[in-house]
Design a protein around this motif. Structure first.
Motif, PDB file in Angstrom:
ATOM      1  N   VAL A 172       0.835  -1.203   0.000  1.00  0.00           N
ATOM      2  CA  VAL A 172       0.000   0.000   0.000  1.00  0.00           C
ATOM      3  C   VAL A 172       0.867   1.250   0.000  1.00  0.00           C
ATOM      4  CG1 VAL A 172      -1.697   1.297   1.343  1.00  0.00           C
ATOM      5  CG2 VAL A 172      -1.930  -1.171   1.081  1.00  0.00           C
ATOM      6  N   TYR A 173       1.992   1.202   0.679  1.00  0.00           N
ATOM      7  CA  TYR A 173       2.897   2.362   0.682  1.00  0.00           C
ATOM      8  C   TYR A 173       3.398   2.653  -0.724  1.00  0.00           C
ATOM      9  CZ  TYR A 173       7.065   5.156   1.663  1.00  0.00           C
ATOM     10  OH  TYR A 173       8.016   6.138   1.664  1.00  0.00           O
ATOM     11  N   ARG A 174       3.780   1.620  -1.466  1.00  0.00           N
ATOM     12  CA  ARG A 174       4.247   1.829  -2.834  1.00  0.00           C
ATOM     13  C   ARG A 174       3.131   2.296  -3.752  1.00  0.00           C
ATOM     14  NH1 ARG A 174       5.649  -2.834  -4.979  1.00  0.00           N
ATOM     15  NH2 ARG A 174       5.212  -4.200  -3.221  1.00  0.00           N
ATOM     16  N   LEU A 175       1.901   1.845  -3.522  1.00  0.00           N
ATOM     17  CA  LEU A 175       0.777   2.313  -4.319  1.00  0.00           C
ATOM     18  C   LEU A 175       0.511   3.793  -4.085  1.00  0.00           C
ATOM     19  CD1 LEU A 175      -1.844  -0.584  -4.047  1.00  0.00           C
ATOM     20  CD2 LEU A 175      -0.577   0.124  -6.076  1.00  0.00           C
ATOM     21  N   ASN A 176       0.563   4.218  -2.841  1.00  0.00           N
ATOM     22  CA  ASN A 176       0.286   5.615  -2.519  1.00  0.00           C
ATOM     23  C   ASN A 176       1.353   6.559  -3.045  1.00  0.00           C
ATOM     24  OD1 ASN A 176      -2.083   4.934  -1.194  1.00  0.00           O
ATOM     25  ND2 ASN A 176      -1.092   4.785   0.814  1.00  0.00           N
ATOM     26  N   ASN A 177       2.551   6.060  -3.318  1.00  0.00           N
ATOM     27  CA  ASN A 177       3.641   6.913  -3.787  1.00  0.00           C
ATOM     28  C   ASN A 177       3.959   6.707  -5.266  1.00  0.00           C
ATOM     29  OD1 ASN A 177       5.021   8.340  -1.259  1.00  0.00           O
ATOM     30  ND2 ASN A 177       4.373   6.298  -0.622  1.00  0.00           N
ATOM     31  N   ASN A 178       3.136   5.940  -5.964  1.00  0.00           N
ATOM     32  CA  ASN A 178       3.352   5.691  -7.391  1.00  0.00           C
ATOM     33  C   ASN A 178       2.556   6.726  -8.190  1.00  0.00           C
ATOM     34  OD1 ASN A 178       3.624   4.697  -9.981  1.00  0.00           O
ATOM     35  ND2 ASN A 178       3.491   2.569  -9.333  1.00  0.00           N
ATOM     36  N   GLN A 179       3.240   7.773  -8.653  1.00  0.00           N
ATOM     37  CA  GLN A 179       2.566   8.838  -9.382  1.00  0.00           C
ATOM     38  C   GLN A 179       2.033   8.361 -10.728  1.00  0.00           C
ATOM     39  OE1 GLN A 179       1.948  11.682  -7.930  1.00  0.00           O
ATOM     40  NE2 GLN A 179       3.085  11.039  -6.112  1.00  0.00           N
ATOM     41  N   GLY A 180       2.750   7.482 -11.384  1.00  0.00           N
ATOM     42  CA  GLY A 180       2.276   6.964 -12.664  1.00  0.00           C
ATOM     43  C   GLY A 180       0.979   6.194 -12.518  1.00  0.00           C
ATOM     44  N   GLN A 181       0.861   5.412 -11.459  1.00  0.00           N
ATOM     45  CA  GLN A 181      -0.370   4.671 -11.230  1.00  0.00           C
ATOM     46  C   GLN A 181      -1.540   5.606 -10.961  1.00  0.00           C
ATOM     47  OE1 GLN A 181      -0.530   1.028 -11.327  1.00  0.00           O
ATOM     48  NE2 GLN A 181      -2.551   1.863 -11.698  1.00  0.00           N
ATOM     49  N   LYS A 182      -1.292   6.678 -10.248  1.00  0.00           N
ATOM     50  CA  LYS A 182      -2.350   7.650  -9.985  1.00  0.00           C
ATOM     51  C   LYS A 182      -2.818   8.313 -11.277  1.00  0.00           C
ATOM     52  CE  LYS A 182      -0.862   8.726  -5.261  1.00  0.00           C
ATOM     53  NZ  LYS A 182      -0.359   9.785  -4.342  1.00  0.00           N
ATOM     54  N   LYS A 183      -1.886   8.593 -12.174  1.00  0.00           N
ATOM     55  CA  LYS A 183      -2.270   9.194 -13.456  1.00  0.00           C
ATOM     56  C   LYS A 183      -3.124   8.237 -14.280  1.00  0.00           C
ATOM     57  CE  LYS A 183       1.655  12.342 -13.994  1.00  0.00           C
ATOM     58  NZ  LYS A 183       2.814  12.695 -14.853  1.00  0.00           N
ATOM     59  N   VAL A 184      -2.784   6.958 -14.281  1.00  0.00           N
ATOM     60  CA  VAL A 184      -3.579   5.975 -15.021  1.00  0.00           C
ATOM     61  C   VAL A 184      -4.999   5.919 -14.483  1.00  0.00           C
ATOM     62  CG1 VAL A 184      -3.797   3.530 -15.576  1.00  0.00           C
ATOM     63  CG2 VAL A 184      -1.570   4.605 -15.641  1.00  0.00           C
ATOM     64  N   ASP A 185      -5.130   5.856 -13.170  1.00  0.00           N
ATOM     65  CA  ASP A 185      -6.464   5.801 -12.570  1.00  0.00           C
ATOM     66  C   ASP A 185      -7.261   7.065 -12.884  1.00  0.00           C
ATOM     67  OD1 ASP A 185      -5.739   3.362 -11.535  1.00  0.00           O
ATOM     68  OD2 ASP A 185      -5.223   4.136  -9.553  1.00  0.00           O
ATOM     69  N   TRP A 186      -6.590   8.231 -12.888  1.00  0.00           N
ATOM     70  CA  TRP A 186      -7.297   9.482 -13.181  1.00  0.00           C
ATOM     71  C   TRP A 186      -7.778   9.502 -14.621  1.00  0.00           C
ATOM     72  CZ3 TRP A 186      -6.786  13.658 -16.471  1.00  0.00           C
ATOM     73  CH2 TRP A 186      -7.545  14.789 -16.138  1.00  0.00           C
ATOM     74  N   TRP A 187      -6.941   9.090 -15.548  1.00  0.00           N
ATOM     75  CA  TRP A 187      -7.332   9.054 -16.953  1.00  0.00           C
ATOM     76  C   TRP A 187      -8.500   8.095 -17.169  1.00  0.00           C
ATOM     77  CZ3 TRP A 187      -5.378  10.895 -21.825  1.00  0.00           C
ATOM     78  CH2 TRP A 187      -4.426  11.904 -21.694  1.00  0.00           C
ATOM     79  N   CYS A 188      -8.429   6.930 -16.565  1.00  0.00           N
ATOM     80  CA  CYS A 188      -9.494   5.940 -16.753  1.00  0.00           C
ATOM     81  C   CYS A 188     -10.798   6.416 -16.115  1.00  0.00           C
ATOM     82  CB  CYS A 188      -9.070   4.604 -16.170  1.00  0.00           C
ATOM     83  SG  CYS A 188      -7.750   3.788 -17.100  1.00  0.00           S
ATOM     84  N   SER A 189     -10.717   7.101 -14.980  1.00  0.00           N
ATOM     85  CA  SER A 189     -11.925   7.654 -14.370  1.00  0.00           C
ATOM     86  C   SER A 189     -12.554   8.708 -15.278  1.00  0.00           C
ATOM     87  CB  SER A 189     -11.594   8.259 -13.004  1.00  0.00           C
ATOM     88  OG  SER A 189     -11.069   7.274 -12.128  1.00  0.00           O
ATOM     89  N   LEU A 190     -11.704   9.540 -15.874  1.00  0.00           N
ATOM     90  CA  LEU A 190     -12.217  10.542 -16.804  1.00  0.00           C
ATOM     91  C   LEU A 190     -12.863   9.889 -18.021  1.00  0.00           C
ATOM     92  CD1 LEU A 190     -12.325  13.643 -17.215  1.00  0.00           C
ATOM     93  CD2 LEU A 190     -10.201  13.447 -18.509  1.00  0.00           C
ATOM     94  N   GLY A 191     -12.228   8.829 -18.551  1.00  0.00           N
ATOM     95  CA  GLY A 191     -12.812   8.113 -19.682  1.00  0.00           C
ATOM     96  C   GLY A 191     -14.125   7.440 -19.331  1.00  0.00           C
ATOM     97  N   ALA A 192     -14.232   6.924 -18.112  1.00  0.00           N
ATOM     98  CA  ALA A 192     -15.490   6.290 -17.691  1.00  0.00           C
ATOM     99  C   ALA A 192     -16.619   7.303 -17.626  1.00  0.00           C
ATOM    100  CB  ALA A 192     -15.297   5.610 -16.339  1.00  0.00           C
ATOM    101  N   VAL A 193     -16.335   8.491 -17.103  1.00  0.00           N
ATOM    102  CA  VAL A 193     -17.363   9.532 -17.028  1.00  0.00           C
ATOM    103  C   VAL A 193     -17.783   9.973 -18.430  1.00  0.00           C
ATOM    104  CG1 VAL A 193     -17.849  11.874 -16.252  1.00  0.00           C
ATOM    105  CG2 VAL A 193     -16.611  10.303 -14.752  1.00  0.00           C
TER     106      VAL A 193
END
Length: 255
Positions: A172-193
């Protein structure tokens, strides 16, 4: 790991990043599925970077990956099935294809009537393909999302059988500090909307939402790879040589 490969050099290497050591490490802590829903021990992990329920954070990440991967695979399968069904529909109904009017004596062979007929034929074929794609792609994308979630949750359960609290906190620590993963989730959330909004007039917002996730994921990957190649080419190419300074220097030496 694919996303980490194309991160800027300033980002840390999340493949080898580990969480800060706990105040009282216990390597003999038993693991199991119960670790996923237990509350974190603040005496062992006092840092505020660890959420109270790290198992929920990992569960959300697992579902996100299942949705993204399943939507992408399902959309690709739906495109293939839709194109095949569209081709069969066009061949089966080719007797309904608009025909050119018979040419009379003295009429130009490729006059305006023939051009209009070609346009009608193209529109007719595209309409047939569009109907089949609209019938196959959203449905396949939704099935892909369901299958992806099931597989990702199965993988989480399999990994959770041997997961310890320390391993969960590190993940979980590595997930919270992975900026690339956060960008992927943000893009996919935007695409879902966006896909959900496009699917409301078609009365299929969930199917189009899955397609939006797949499209956003592909766009993000293409943009990331393009930026990585641009950075590599800029580093490899040498800086342009300023010839004006050399000319001024040689002129001063001659004087």
């Amino acid at each position: 790991h694919f996303f980490v490969k194309y991160l800027p050099p300033s980002y840390p290497n999340y493949r080898t990043m580990t969480a800060p050591s706990s105040t009282s490490p216990d390597p003999a802590t038993p693991g199991g599925l119960h670790v996923l829903w237990t509350r974190i021990d603040r005496e062992q992990f006092p840092s505020s970077e660890f959420p109270d329920h790290p198992g929920l954070r990992l569960l959300g990440h697992t579902i996100n990956k299942g949705v993204q991967g399943g939507a992408l695979v399902g959309t690709i399968i739906g495109l293939v099935l839709g194109l095949r069904a569209g081709k069969k529909a066009v061949i089966a109904a080719r007797s309904q294809l608009p025909r050119a009017p018979p040419r009379r004596t003295g009429e130009r062979a490729f006059g305006e009537p023939f051009g209009q007929t070609v346009q009608k034929q193209q529109n007719w074929v595209l309409q047939k393909l569009g109907r089949e794609l609209d019938a196959h792609v959203p449905q396949a994308a939704m099935y892909g999302v369901v299958v992806g979630i099931v597989f990702s949750l199965g993988a989480l359960v399999y990994k959770g059988l041997t997961m310890t609290p320390e391993g969960l906190a590190d993940r979980v620590y590595r997930l919270n500090n992975n900026q690339g993963q956060k960008k992927v989730d943000w893009w996919c959330s935007l695409g879902a909307v966006g896909g959900c909004g496009a699917g409301i007039p078609q009365r299929n917002p969930l199917g189009y939402s899955a397609i939006g996730v797949a499209v956003a994921l592909v766009v993000y990957l293409l943009c990331t790879v393009t930026q990585a190649q641009a950075r590599g080419s800029s580093v490899a190419s040498p800086a342009p040589h300023d010839t004006s300074k050399d000319a001024a220097k040689s002129e001063g030496e001659r004087r």
